[in-house]
Design a protein around this motif. Structure first.
Motif, mmCIF file in Angstrom:
data_model
loop_
_atom_site.group_PDB
_atom_site.id
_atom_site.type_symbol
_atom_site.label_atom_id
_atom_site.label_comp_id
_atom_site.label_asym_id
_atom_site.label_seq_id
_atom_site.Cartn_x
_atom_site.Cartn_y
_atom_site.Cartn_z
ATOM 1 N N ILE A 7 0.806 -1.216 0.000
ATOM 2 C CA ILE A 7 0.000 0.000 0.000
ATOM 3 C C ILE A 7 0.845 1.274 0.000
ATOM 4 O O ILE A 7 0.642 2.163 -0.824
ATOM 5 C CB ILE A 7 -0.917 0.024 1.260
ATOM 6 N N GLU A 15 -7.442 -4.916 -0.374
ATOM 7 C CA GLU A 15 -8.550 -4.411 -1.180
ATOM 8 C C GLU A 15 -9.256 -3.243 -0.499
ATOM 9 O O GLU A 15 -9.598 -2.250 -1.148
ATOM 10 C CB GLU A 15 -9.534 -5.548 -1.503
ATOM 11 N N GLU A 20 -6.908 -0.179 -0.422
ATOM 12 C CA GLU A 20 -6.761 0.453 -1.743
ATOM 13 C C GLU A 20 -7.990 1.295 -2.107
ATOM 14 O O GLU A 20 -7.916 2.165 -2.958
ATOM 15 C CB GLU A 20 -6.489 -0.599 -2.826
#
Ligand SMILES: Cc1ncc(C[n+]2csc(CCOP(=O)(O)OP(=O)(O)O)c2C)c(N)n1
Ligand SMILES: [Mg+2]
Lengths: 311, 281
Positions: free
Chosen positions: B50, B221, B224
């Motif tokens: 990330i 997920e 993000e």
């Protein structure tokens, strides 16, 4: 009587000056920007003023984070609320993290003489002094307020500036020699040294004039930087004059008087010291000047204390 | 996006992080194991998927910032910084020794990559908020990531910071609450309940998501997709297990701080080897 100036107004002018010099200076308030003298800064640099509401601990933490991105935040509020209340934030987020934040405790000491102990700060120097790397300024007149605000911006690290509420007499000529960490000899003398700091420097100054009439030769020193303190000027006074008298609007525990005594003890120097300040108590309520006198901090009382020493 | 290959790689790195946490405990014979192990997946996802950080240039002004508000979890931070190459791995073996660069709570002046000196709970979110504000003022896209403990949330200062982050619309800040349900004295709901956690954060103006904090795919997920809402700070409540990966210590308050015996360390190492076998198999 010399000209009197409002310390908060003077601070506010100085804040605008450094705001013009340094584009990364920010003003942080906690629901009292006007009372903290920020109005001119806010008007001039509205986007550089940040309001946090009644959140002093949070404001110190945010200031630390802002400083990590290269800003120079000035956090200004009533002295106890930015010193004793967020002490751990001051210690960890500013001191331990060495962040370039300037905290200004205004209406310090007993200047809120009618509001009670909750609004007074007689221990700010004592507690902040224990934090390594923090510079402590306690300016003694309006010119000095301006000087320390400028000096604070030249220091890359945490700084505390203590200012009062009541109008201060102008004691220093424009352009007098000011250097952070160095005391100022305002009058040379050999009988006794009076070391004054902050709001009551003017009282020490007046006391000196009273003592002059009795032909007592007083050396008057202005200590505007309480940390790091000017070692040389104090050692010199200890060797050249018979007594050192310290004058401060602070508890006797941990303030200027303690610093001087600790310094002499550390250096193994024997000297006669008398500390004038407030002893272990919550002060009474009342008019500021009357309270100062009650606790021995009026010019007359200071002069009397010195005379008694010399008798 | 996370491919299956990426996912497997992140799982392997997470295992390395757990091994490095244990390695430090082995060196120092003690340490905050529980809260370090419970964030192993989160901190791995942050540093390896990330966040934009550069071990060669730790002060890069455009970097994302990481604030470990719960500073006692620093064994995980040291592990991930070593794994990422911020400092020499063998420094991990100095944990607990005189003058080690790895104190029991992180110090930004000891090793590169540490952004804040935390340890006293309830400081990190304010500092992170200030960072987010400063970065935004400078027009930078950098984000600020924070890990907090669930017990830590009882500190009132966090809620000052939570209010200020939302008042100032700091949409560049993402908090992970490591909700391992434990603190020193026992279960968080018994010691000082902050339930319902999601509603509290929402009431403070945050956009909230809840995930399984050991599911690396979910972590990536959801992270993000941050900011979850425009003009709002984001928080992920990550449900985790304290001491995750060390079978005999999992979900136990008494392994908050572990004074490890030789035998326990051996068992813990075997537990991690077992995870490795399963990952390979
Ligand atoms: C201000 C403060 N009070 C107390 C402590 C001692 N302390 C360290 S960890 C901890 C419990 C933290 O619990 P939690 O936030 O749930 O984190 P976890 O241990 O689960 O990782 C406490 C009370 C501290 N570090 N800071
Ligand atoms: Mg917990």
């Amino acid at each position: 009587m010399s000209e009197l100036k409002d310390p908060r107004k003077t601070f506010g002018e100085a804040l605008v000056e450094v705001g013009e010099l340094y584009e990364n200076v920010l003003a942080i308030s906690t629901d009292s920007s006007a009372g903290s003298g920020m109005t001119p800064f806010k008007e001039k640099f509205p986007e550089r003023h940040l309001e946090f509401g009644i959140m002093e601990q949070g404001a110190i933490g945010f200031a630390s984070g802002l400083a990590t991105t290269g800003k120079i935040p000035f956090v200004v509020a009533i002295a106890p609320f930015v010193t004793s209340r967020p002490f751990e934030m001051f210690r960890n987020d500013l001191g331990y993290m060495k962040q370039n934040v300037k905290v200004v405790g205004r209406c310090a000491g007993i200047s809120y003489s009618d509001l009670g102990a909750t609004h007074q700060s007689l221990e700010d120097i004592a507690i902040l002094r224990t934090i390594p790397g923090v510079t402590l300024f306690n300016p003694g007149d309006p010119a000095e307020i301006k000087n320390v605000v400028h000096a604070a911006c030249e220091i890359n690290g945490p700084v505390y500036i203590k200012i009062g509420k009541n109008k201060m007499p102008v004691l220093h000529q424009a352009g007098y020699p000011f250097e952070a960490g160095k005391g100022v000899v305002m009058r040379d003398g050999k009988d006794v040294t009076i070391i004054g700091t902050g709001t009551v420097l003017s009282k020490a100054h007046l006391a000196t004039q009273i003592l002059e009439k009795d032909e007592i030769d007083v050396r008057l020193i202005d200590i505007h930087t309480l940390k790091p303190i000017d070692v040389d000027i104090i050692l010199k006074a200890a060797s050249e004059t018979n007594y050192i008298v310290t004058v401060e609007e602070h508890y006797l525990a941990g303030g200027l008087g303690s610093e001087v005594a600790e310094l002499l003890a550390r250096e193994g120097v024997c000297a006669k010291i008398k500390m004038i300040g407030i002893d272990d108590q919550y002060v009474k309520s009342g008019p500021y000047e009357e309270l100062l006198s009650l606790y021995g901090l009026g010019a007359e009382q200071i002069a009397q204390t010195v005379k008694k020493l010399l008798l | 996006m996370l491919t299956v290959k990426d996912e497997l790689q992140l799982k392997n790195i997470t295992l390395n992080i757990r091994k490095k946490i244990l390695r430090q405990i082995k060196a120092g014979r003690m340490g905050h194991i529980g809260g370090a192990m419970s964030i192993a997946e989160i901190i791995t996802a942050l540093y390896f998927k990330i966040m934009r950080v550069d071990p060669e240039n730790p002060d890069w002004p455009m970097r994302d910032r990481f604030v470990l508000s719960a500073g006692h979890k620093c064994l995980a931070l040291y592990a991930v910084l070593a794994e990422k190459g911020f400092f020499e791995e063998n420094i991990l073996d100095t944990y607990g020794s005189l003058g080690s660069k790895l104190p029991g709570h992180p110090n930004m002046f000891e090793i590169p990559g540490i952004e804040t000196n935390t340890g006293a709970l309830g400081h990190g979110l304010s500092i992170a908020g200030g960072m987010a504000m400063g970065l935004r003022m400078d027009g930078l896209q950098s984000k600020v990531y924070v890990i907090m403990g669930d017990g830590e949330l009882a500190e009132g200062s966090n809620w000052e910071a939570a209010a200020a982050c939302s008042h100032h619309k700091l949409s560049n800040i993402l908090v992970f609450v490591d909700r391992n349900h434990l603190q020193i004295a026992g279960r968080t709901v018994d010691v000082m309940s902050y339930e319902p956690l999601d509603e509290r954060w929402r009431a403070f103006g945050w956009s909230v998501r809840e995930i399984d904090g050991h599911n690396i795919r979910q972590i990536v997920e959801v992270a993000e997709a941050f900011p979850f809402e425009e003009h709002k700070p984001s928080v992920i409540i990550a449900n985790t297990v304290k001491s995750k990966g060390i079978s005999f210590a999992e979900d136990r308050a008494d392994f908050h701080y572990w004074k490890a015996t030789d035998e326990e360390i051996l068992r813990a190492e075997q537990d991690l080897l077992e995870i490795e076998r399963r990952l390979k198999g």
